[in-house]
Design a protein around this motif. Structure first.
Motif, short mmCIF file in Angstrom:
data_model
loop_
_atom_site.label_atom_id
_atom_site.label_comp_id
_atom_site.label_asym_id
_atom_site.label_seq_id
_atom_site.Cartn_x
_atom_site.Cartn_y
_atom_site.Cartn_z
N UNK A 103 0.37 4.25 1.48
CA UNK A 103 0.48 5.55 2.28
C UNK A 103 -0.67 5.81 2.99
N UNK A 104 -1.57 6.64 3.69
CA UNK A 104 -2.82 6.72 4.41
C UNK A 104 -2.35 8.77 3.33
N UNK A 105 -3.36 8.84 2.88
CA UNK A 105 -3.55 9.96 1.81
C UNK A 105 -3.27 11.93 2.62
N UNK A 106 -3.99 11.65 4.02
CA UNK A 106 -3.52 12.58 5.00
C UNK A 106 -2.05 12.84 5.52
N UNK A 107 -1.77 11.20 5.55
CA UNK A 107 -0.12 11.55 6.12
C UNK A 107 1.03 12.31 4.83
N UNK A 108 0.76 11.36 3.84
CA UNK A 108 1.42 11.75 2.30
C UNK A 108 1.11 13.18 2.49
N UNK A 109 -0.57 13.58 2.72
CA UNK A 109 -0.60 15.50 2.50
C UNK A 109 0.66 15.86 3.54
N UNK A 110 0.58 15.96 4.64
CA UNK A 110 1.18 16.03 5.67
C UNK A 110 3.28 16.03 5.56
N UNK A 111 3.46 15.08 5.27
CA UNK A 111 4.29 14.95 4.53
C UNK A 111 4.85 15.87 3.16
N UNK A 112 4.14 16.38 2.30
CA UNK A 112 3.81 17.22 0.96
C UNK A 112 4.69 18.62 1.67
N UNK A 113 3.58 18.44 3.22
CA UNK A 113 3.78 20.00 3.75
C UNK A 113 4.55 20.00 5.00
N UNK A 140 -5.47 12.61 12.52
CA UNK A 140 -6.60 11.59 12.58
C UNK A 140 -7.40 11.39 11.53
N UNK A 141 -7.67 10.51 11.41
CA UNK A 141 -8.76 9.87 10.46
C UNK A 141 -9.74 9.28 11.04
N UNK A 142 -10.81 10.50 11.15
CA UNK A 142 -12.43 10.13 12.29
C UNK A 142 -11.80 10.16 13.56
N UNK A 143 -12.24 9.11 14.08
CA UNK A 143 -11.49 9.51 15.60
C UNK A 143 -9.84 8.68 15.75
N UNK A 144 -9.43 8.17 14.45
CA UNK A 144 -8.31 7.12 15.41
C UNK A 144 -7.39 7.57 14.48
N UNK A 145 -6.56 7.49 15.30
CA UNK A 145 -5.03 8.01 15.07
C UNK A 145 -4.40 7.23 13.83
N UNK A 148 9.48 15.58 12.70
CA UNK A 148 9.58 14.03 12.18
C UNK A 148 8.42 14.03 11.97
N UNK A 149 7.51 13.25 10.68
CA UNK A 149 6.10 12.26 10.26
C UNK A 149 6.39 10.55 10.79
N UNK A 150 5.86 10.52 10.95
CA UNK A 150 5.49 9.14 11.35
C UNK A 150 3.92 8.54 11.88
N UNK A 151 3.56 6.61 11.38
CA UNK A 151 2.61 6.38 11.83
C UNK A 151 2.90 5.88 12.74
#
Length: 274
Positions: free
Chosen positions: A1-11, A91-96, A26-29
């Motif tokens: 799992x991407x760290x940014x998404x994991x940080x959102x889930x943790x919060x 986003x990660x850089x310019x990518x969703x 809801x959090x989704x990739x």
């Protein structure tokens, strides 16, 4: 799992707490639902691991595919409850790489919109009624003004009649004096003035009758004039009242317009902008 998404889930609890309204989060990739936090009452029954494509056309899926923040209002058709959804791409850089969505109940907004619509409708009806009353009051005021003018005209006619009656009284008085003089002369003439005395007597009777009739007319005219004066005074009072009433109705109509503007503002506030 991407760290940014994991940080959102943790919060996710923190994100949910930022909403003053009861909300689910809801959090989704880009492929599936990774986390779901139901609210106390708002629960769309979203399953963790479900494909995001299952929710095609929702704010969550649109935010993922478009890469932009989405806010929308939905009916109860899809999830059994009317709701307002907002979705922010991650986003990660310019990518969703994912999306964070929050859903709150639309019940309060619906109620506000309904109340604003009912208020606006009621105000429009009351405004129409007031305008009708104001128009009627102005019409009554106009009619009373015409009545007052007519009364004044009648009063003027009575004054002219009084002038004529006074002339009749003056003529009757002169005839009475003439008859009295004739009676005196007839008495002096003795037997030769007997026929003249009869004429003199009739002149005096006619004079007295004319005086009595003139006095009666004067009393009747005075009574009529008093009645006209009372009618005129009442008409003026009613005209003044209807004028004030009409002005009050116009002021009330302005107040209703203010209430209607408030209702329109409520409608504007209740609109959901994406």
């Amino acid at each position: 799992m991407h760290p940014k998404i994991q940080a959102v889930i943790d919060s996710i609890d923190l994100y949910q707490a930022t909403y003053s309204e009861d909300a689910c989060v809801i959090v989704a990739d880009t492929e599936r639902v990774l986390a779901y936090k139901p609210g106390k009452h708002v629960d769309l029954k979203v399953g963790i691991g479900e494909s995001v494509h299952t929710y095609r056309g929702t704010a969550t899926e649109i935010a993922l595919s478009s890469g932009r923040f989405v806010k929308e209002e939905r009916s109860a058709e899809g999830f059994g409850m009317a709701y307002i959804a907002s979705a922010q791409p991650i986003f990660d850089g310019g990518q969703v790489i994912g999306v964070l969505s929050a859903i709150i109940s639309n019940e309060k907004m619906d109620n506000m919109r309904l109340l604003a619509t009912e208020l606006s409708s009621t105000v429009e009806e009351m405004t129409t009624t007031n305008e009708g009353l104001a128009t009627a009051s102005m019409d009554v005021s106009k009619r009373l003004e015409e009545l007052s003018n007519f009364s004044e005209s009648m009063a003027g006619d009575i004054e002219q009649i009084n002038v004529i009656v006074n002339l009749v009284k003056d003529l009757a008085m002169k005839s009475k004096i003439l008859g009295l003089n004739a009676s005196i002369e007839a008495a002096r003439s003795g037997e030769h003035g007997r026929g003249f005395a009869v004429v003199a007597s009739e002149i005096q009777k006619m004079s007295q009758s004319s005086t009595d009739s003139a006095d009666s007319i004067t009393r009747q005219l005075e009574s009529i004039k008093q009645s006209i004066d009372q009618v005129n005074a009442s008409a003026n009072q009613i005209a003044a009242f209807t004028q004030q009433f009409a002005e009050s109705m116009h002021e009330l109509t302005d107040a209703y317009k203010g209430v209607n503007n408030t209702a329109e503002k409520l409608m504007h506030i209740s609109e959901i902008k994406g």
